[in-house]
Design a protein around this motif. Structure first.
Motif, short mmCIF file in Angstrom:
data_model
loop_
_atom_site.label_atom_id
_atom_site.label_comp_id
_atom_site.label_asym_id
_atom_site.label_seq_id
_atom_site.Cartn_x
_atom_site.Cartn_y
_atom_site.Cartn_z
N UNK A 27 0.75 -1.40 0.31
CA UNK A 27 -0.34 -0.10 0.46
C UNK A 27 0.87 1.22 0.19
N UNK A 28 0.09 2.09 -0.62
CA UNK A 28 1.54 3.68 -0.50
C UNK A 28 0.83 4.67 -0.07
N UNK A 29 1.46 4.76 0.88
CA UNK A 29 1.14 6.46 1.63
C UNK A 29 1.43 7.67 1.35
N UNK A 30 0.84 8.58 1.27
CA UNK A 30 1.76 9.92 0.89
C UNK A 30 1.39 10.76 1.61
N UNK A 31 2.66 11.87 2.23
CA UNK A 31 2.02 12.52 3.32
C UNK A 31 1.68 13.65 2.34
N UNK A 32 0.41 14.72 2.99
CA UNK A 32 -0.74 15.56 2.67
C UNK A 32 -0.40 16.92 3.70
N UNK A 33 0.39 18.35 3.27
CA UNK A 33 0.20 18.87 4.22
C UNK A 33 -0.99 19.18 4.21
N UNK A 34 -1.21 20.12 5.13
CA UNK A 34 -2.51 20.59 5.49
C UNK A 34 -2.83 21.72 4.82
N UNK A 35 -1.99 22.57 3.89
CA UNK A 35 -2.60 23.71 3.15
C UNK A 35 -3.34 22.86 1.70
N UNK A 36 -2.54 21.43 1.61
CA UNK A 36 -2.79 20.58 0.45
C UNK A 36 -4.34 20.10 0.80
N UNK A 37 -4.56 19.53 1.89
CA UNK A 37 -6.00 19.02 2.57
C UNK A 37 -6.77 20.05 2.04
N UNK A 38 -6.63 21.42 2.31
CA UNK A 38 -7.78 22.55 2.55
C UNK A 38 -7.91 22.45 0.88
N UNK A 39 -6.74 22.41 0.27
CA UNK A 39 -6.88 22.87 -1.69
C UNK A 39 -7.69 21.39 -2.23
N UNK A 40 -7.74 20.19 -1.78
CA UNK A 40 -8.17 19.13 -1.84
C UNK A 40 -10.00 19.18 -1.23
N UNK A 41 -10.51 19.30 -0.41
CA UNK A 41 -11.68 19.69 0.31
C UNK A 41 -12.25 21.00 -0.45
N UNK A 42 -11.31 22.02 -0.73
CA UNK A 42 -12.33 22.89 -1.18
C UNK A 42 -12.28 22.80 -2.91
N UNK A 43 -11.96 21.36 -3.47
CA UNK A 43 -11.99 20.95 -5.09
C UNK A 43 -12.86 19.70 -5.01
N UNK A 44 -12.85 19.03 -3.87
CA UNK A 44 -13.19 17.68 -4.48
C UNK A 44 -14.91 17.42 -4.05
N UNK A 45 -15.83 16.70 -4.28
CA UNK A 45 -16.80 16.40 -3.87
C UNK A 45 -16.52 15.52 -2.23
N UNK A 46 -17.50 16.02 -1.66
CA UNK A 46 -16.68 15.25 -0.04
C UNK A 46 -17.24 13.88 0.04
N UNK A 47 -17.48 13.27 -0.60
CA UNK A 47 -17.96 11.91 -0.81
C UNK A 47 -17.18 11.14 -1.42
N UNK A 48 -15.59 11.68 -1.71
CA UNK A 48 -14.26 10.95 -2.45
C UNK A 48 -13.94 10.83 -1.55
N UNK A 49 -13.73 11.93 -0.20
CA UNK A 49 -13.03 11.94 0.99
C UNK A 49 -12.80 11.27 2.37
N UNK A 50 -13.44 10.82 2.42
CA UNK A 50 -13.87 9.63 3.16
C UNK A 50 -12.57 8.08 2.80
N UNK A 51 -11.80 7.46 4.07
CA UNK A 51 -11.11 6.51 3.89
C UNK A 51 -12.02 5.08 3.13
N UNK A 52 -12.84 5.50 4.09
CA UNK A 52 -13.85 4.25 3.15
C UNK A 52 -14.00 4.04 2.21
N UNK A 53 -14.21 5.27 1.68
CA UNK A 53 -14.57 5.22 -0.08
C UNK A 53 -13.57 5.40 -0.39
N UNK A 54 -12.52 5.59 -0.16
CA UNK A 54 -11.07 5.18 -0.96
C UNK A 54 -11.19 3.68 -0.75
#
Length: 79
Positions: free
Chosen positions: A1-28
């Motif tokens: 399994x691949x793990x990637x470190x994501x900065x807080x700024x990146x997390x903010x941008x991801x949440x701003x751009x992506x549909x929230x239904x794709x942000x959970x670990x269960x959906x991943x």
């Protein structure tokens, strides 16, 4: 399994751009399963991946830009 470190700024941008239904670990996990089990080759489709408002914002921003087709790959150079 691949793990990637994501900065807080990146997390903010991801949440701003992506549909929230794709942000959970269960959906991943579901996406990962669908990808590996897909036939005839690993693949998946993410319906409404981006938030609709963000896509419209992007479309508006780029619609005023001038684009010029430049074909420099082997297929566009053939006769």
């Amino acid at each position: 399994m691949l793990y990637i470190y994501i900065t807080e700024e990146s997390k903010f941008m991801i949440k701003k751009w992506l549909n929230k239904k794709y942000l959970g670990e269960r959906q991943a996990s579901r996406i990962r399963s669908r990808f590996t089990e897909a036939k005839p080759y690993p693949s998946f489709v993410l319906q409404d991946f981006f938030r609709k408002g963000k896509i419209l914002e992007l479309k508006k921003a780029v619609s005023g830009e001038k684009f010029e087709r430049i074909g420099k790959d082997l297929f566009s150079l053939s006769h």
